[in-house]
Design a protein around this motif. Structure first.
Motif, PDB file in Angstrom:
ATOM      1  N   SER A   1      11.493  13.030   8.915  1.00 54.61           N
ATOM      2  CA  SER A   1      11.596  12.149  10.085  1.00 54.61           C
ATOM      3  C   SER A   1      10.320  12.220  10.915  1.00 54.61           C
ATOM      4  O   SER A   1       9.780  11.195  11.337  1.00 54.61           O
ATOM      5  CB  SER A   1      12.767  12.568  10.983  1.00 54.61           C
TER       6      SER A   1
ATOM      7  N   TRP B   1       7.603  10.285   9.299  1.00 53.15           N
ATOM      8  CA  TRP B   1       7.715   8.827   9.477  1.00 53.15           C
ATOM      9  C   TRP B   1       7.262   8.398  10.866  1.00 53.15           C
ATOM     10  O   TRP B   1       6.585   7.387  11.034  1.00 53.15           O
ATOM     11  CB  TRP B   1       9.160   8.364   9.229  1.00 53.15           C
ATOM     12  N   VAL B   2       7.662   9.178  11.886  1.00 47.18           N
ATOM     13  CA  VAL B   2       7.287   8.827  13.259  1.00 47.18           C
ATOM     14  C   VAL B   2       5.768   8.887  13.428  1.00 47.18           C
ATOM     15  O   VAL B   2       5.144   7.957  13.944  1.00 47.18           O
ATOM     16  CB  VAL B   2       7.995   9.772  14.269  1.00 47.18           C
TER      17      VAL B   2
ATOM     18  N   GLY C   1       3.578   8.744  11.080  1.00 47.37           N
ATOM     19  CA  GLY C   1       3.016   7.683  10.243  1.00 47.37           C
ATOM     20  C   GLY C   1       3.065   6.339  10.955  1.00 47.37           C
ATOM     21  O   GLY C   1       2.112   5.547  10.907  1.00 47.37           O
ATOM     22  N   ALA C   2       4.185   6.068  11.651  1.00 45.47           N
ATOM     23  CA  ALA C   2       4.338   4.794  12.364  1.00 45.47           C
ATOM     24  C   ALA C   2       3.311   4.695  13.497  1.00 45.47           C
ATOM     25  O   ALA C   2       2.684   3.652  13.704  1.00 45.47           O
ATOM     26  CB  ALA C   2       5.757   4.673  12.920  1.00 45.47           C
ATOM     27  N   ILE C   3       3.128   5.796  14.238  1.00 45.29           N
ATOM     28  CA  ILE C   3       2.136   5.800  15.317  1.00 45.29           C
ATOM     29  C   ILE C   3       0.743   5.521  14.741  1.00 45.29           C
ATOM     30  O   ILE C   3      -0.012   4.689  15.253  1.00 45.29           O
ATOM     31  CB  ILE C   3       2.150   7.163  16.062  1.00 45.29           C
TER      32      ILE C   3
ATOM     33  N   PHE D   1       0.032   3.968  12.057  1.00 49.37           N
ATOM     34  CA  PHE D   1      -0.043   2.593  11.553  1.00 49.37           C
ATOM     35  C   PHE D   1      -0.326   1.621  12.705  1.00 49.37           C
ATOM     36  O   PHE D   1      -1.155   0.715  12.584  1.00 49.37           O
ATOM     37  CB  PHE D   1       1.263   2.237  10.851  1.00 49.37           C
ATOM     38  N   VAL D   2       0.358   1.840  13.828  1.00 44.33           N
ATOM     39  CA  VAL D   2       0.130   0.970  15.000  1.00 44.33           C
ATOM     40  C   VAL D   2      -1.330   1.085  15.465  1.00 44.33           C
ATOM     41  O   VAL D   2      -1.982   0.077  15.772  1.00 44.33           O
ATOM     42  CB  VAL D   2       1.109   1.349  16.136  1.00 44.33           C
TER      43      VAL D   2
END
Ligand code: CUA
Length: 319
Positions: free
Chosen positions: A10, A13-14, A16-18, A20-21
């Motif tokens: 988890s 993923w978090v 990774g998302a940051i 990516f943004v």
């Protein structure tokens, strides 16, 4: 309780998302700037920005905020997966404690058993749905225990004990690997974790605790040959140099320098994952260990073909 591997995933993923943004934002700004200030639109030489305090503050503050958020999330995850934090939660089954000892280049696993320990090697069995606390120690150099689907990664350091909590939500076989370079055969220091249903696990543990079943005469005619091979195999093992490094409980072989072989026939692999555990591989491995795992501490033991055959039948029968 959430399995440690899930908590780590988890967080991954978090973060990774940051990331990516940020990637999208930076790339978009780059494309926009290149287009907006392209040469054909400029009437004179390009101007320079200097001393723009607000911009300076913004691009210093934004990374600080992002890193602070990631730091807080990470510390939370570290707390969540650490054994001490989970032990504080009283509900749920108590954790099974297993000692895992790293050797060049194999794993020893020791399960507590009324006063003593049940010793096995290279294949760690754990019950499904119950936490398992590994006590990680090293016999020689620094190793690292890593089974990505079950937990994080933790070093095994000579002279100290590290702890790592494993949790398997589903039955199955999980692959792992020593992940700290520990010498020439580091790559062949694989880990196999088998998560069994609790009843199955209890059966396995009881079996592991038992000494080997002595070769017993089987009803002739074909049985006679098998008995002879088993008895001869045990004789070869206990009278050769094999027994100075390996233990087979129930026989005089009590060496402590190599993996315990009392139930070696029941394991899935040989040589810490280097070979599948079948008769052909077992024969090839004993005949010339250095061919399959160069640098391994197991020497080549000169044996006659007949002795080698008997030894293979015998070791394969140790289930
Ligand atoms: Cu043990 Cu790398």
């Amino acid at each position: 309780m959430r399995p440690p591997a899930e908590a780590i995933a988890s967080l991954g993923w978090v973060v990774g998302a940051i990331a990516f943004v940020i990637l999208i934002g930076v790339e978009a700004a780059l494309v926009w700037t290149a287009w907006r200030y392209r040469a054909s639109r400029l009437s004179g030489p390009p101007g320079q920005l200097e001393g723009m305090t607000r911009l300076e503050i913004a691009w210093t503050a934004i990374p600080i905020v992002i890193l602070a958020v990631v730091f807080v999330l990470m510390v939370g995850t570290m707390r969540e997966i650490s054994s001490s934090a989970v032990a504080a939660v009283t509900s749920g089954p108590a954790a099974l404690r297993v000692r895992a000892i790293g050797w060049q280049w194999w794993w020893e696993f020791r399960y507590p058993r009324d006063g003593g320990e049940t010793v096995t090697a290279n294949e760690l069995h754990i019950p499904v749905g119950a936490p398992v606390d590994l006590e990680l120690e090293s016999h020689d150099v620094i190793h690292s225990f890593w089974v990505p689907e079950l937990a994080g990664k933790m070093d095994l350091i000579p002279g100290r004990t590290n702890r790592l909590r494993l949790y398997a939500a589903h039955a199955g076989t999980y692959a792992g690997q020593c992940s700290e370079f520990c010498g020439v055969e580091h790559a062949w220091m694989r880990i196999t974790v088998v998560a069994d249903e609790p009843a199955e696990f209890a059966r396995w543990l009881e079996l592991q605790a038992a000494p080997r079943t002595p070769p017993a005469p089987v009803s002739p005619p074909s049985g006679e040959r098998i008995f002879t091979a088993l008895a001869q195999g045990e004789r070869v093992f206990t009278s050769s140099v094999c027994s100075s490094c390996h233990t087979i409980r129930g026989t005089p072989a009590a060496g402590l320098a190599g993996p315990d072989l009392t139930h070696v026939g029941a394991r899935r692999t040989l040589a810490a994952g280097a070979l599948a555990n079948d008769a052909a591989s077992l024969r090839a491995w004993i005949a010339d260990p250095q061919r399959y795992k160069p640098g391994a501490l197991m020497p080549r033991v000169p044996l006659s073909d007949a002795d080698l055959d008997a030894l293979v039948v015998y070791l394969g029968s140790l289930r």
